[in-house]
Design an enzyme around this catalytic site. Sequence first.
Site, short mmCIF file in Angstrom:
data_model
loop_
_atom_site.label_atom_id
_atom_site.label_comp_id
_atom_site.label_asym_id
_atom_site.label_seq_id
_atom_site.Cartn_x
_atom_site.Cartn_y
_atom_site.Cartn_z
N GLU A 153 14.06 11.76 17.11
CA GLU A 153 15.13 12.75 17.12
C GLU A 153 14.96 13.73 18.28
OE1 GLU A 153 17.86 12.77 15.70
OE2 GLU A 153 17.58 11.19 14.24
N TYR A 170 19.54 21.08 13.89
CA TYR A 170 19.89 19.66 13.92
C TYR A 170 18.67 18.77 13.58
CZ TYR A 170 20.40 14.97 15.37
OH TYR A 170 20.36 13.61 15.32
N ASP A 202 25.47 16.50 15.14
CA ASP A 202 25.16 16.50 16.57
C ASP A 202 26.49 16.45 17.34
OD1 ASP A 202 26.07 13.93 16.35
OD2 ASP A 202 24.36 13.00 17.36
N CYS A 217 33.89 6.20 18.93
CA CYS A 217 34.68 7.42 19.15
C CYS A 217 34.02 8.23 20.26
CB CYS A 217 34.77 8.23 17.85
SG CYS A 217 36.00 9.52 17.91
S1 SF4 Z 1 40.60 6.37 15.36
FE1 SF4 Z 1 39.96 6.83 17.45
S2 SF4 Z 1 39.88 9.07 17.60
FE2 SF4 Z 1 40.00 8.53 15.42
S3 SF4 Z 1 37.87 8.53 14.75
FE3 SF4 Z 1 38.38 6.43 15.33
S4 SF4 Z 1 37.82 6.21 17.51
FE4 SF4 Z 1 37.84 8.39 16.99
#
Ligand code: SF4
Length: 300
Positions: A45, A128, A146, A201
């Site tokens: 970590e 964290y 995080d 994401c």
């Molecule tokens: S749909 Fe797109 S913006 Fe929404 S959490 Fe998933 S990757 Fe992230």
Amino acid sequence: MGAPSPVGGATNRLFDPLSAWYARTARDLPWRDAGCSPWGVLVSEVMLQQTPVARVLPVWRRWMEQWPTPADLAAAGPGEAVRAWDRLGYPRRALRLVDAAVAIRDLHGGRVPAEEEVLRSLPGIGEYTAAAVASFAFGRRAVVVDTNVRRVQARVVTGVALPAPSYTAAERRLATGLLPEDAADSVQWNIGLMELGALVCTARAPRCRECPLQAECAWVAAGSPAHDGPPRRGQKWAGTDRQARGRIVQALREADGPLPRAEVLAASGAPEAQAERCLAGLLEDGLAEGDDATGYALPT
Ligand code: SF4
């Protein structure tokens, strides 16, 4: 940040798709092995905070071979730790790990504590890291947030492209409200969100079509609006003190003995005033020692 969405509860409705996705796609990393010690988790970590997984992996493996317990690292000098830190960057983290190892040996019988509050009392262990170790090493219910988690939550729940520049009380409330009640579920939730933020994401190019949370995502539902807050500047590297300090530490790491001042300053690749400032900073931080008479080296 807007108000939290109604996804909180014993297990929020994002939990099942996220868990199923994590079970299918999670990276096989040694600090996630059931047999990894709490010390191994703590070291990972600290290393992962500002350094990508691919660079951390070989250094973590060597580190754990060399110092498999906190007592082993506590017995090593800071110079050995900075040398083993290799090119992970921000080498003050190596010194803090040594300090934490000494505290664990001297105050906690050589065992990494399981309680978040106790972990936070260790040198260099912040909110964290304490939460991550409590969750991932001990299966405790802890709110682990995080940068990746903040970004996923901002998108999926709040509906904005990016979170505030720094962690807000509203974000902490949101993260706390989302955490499943059951401890084992909370660990799954924490690790799943972190992995989703790291792999899908992402900051610049979220892959929403591959995302298990797409159907629930407030940002997608809003038409994926662009970030409308202050512009985010990437961290500059070239010409910074960080770069110059890194070069000096690297030169000291590779040297067979103490280096004369002129060589140290030249190794920084920086103009003289900046090089002097960086050397002075490294001496003050305990990442280098010596003087013009003896030459300069990593701490012993
Ligand atoms: S749909 Fe797109 S913006 Fe929404 S959490 Fe998933 S990757 Fe992230």
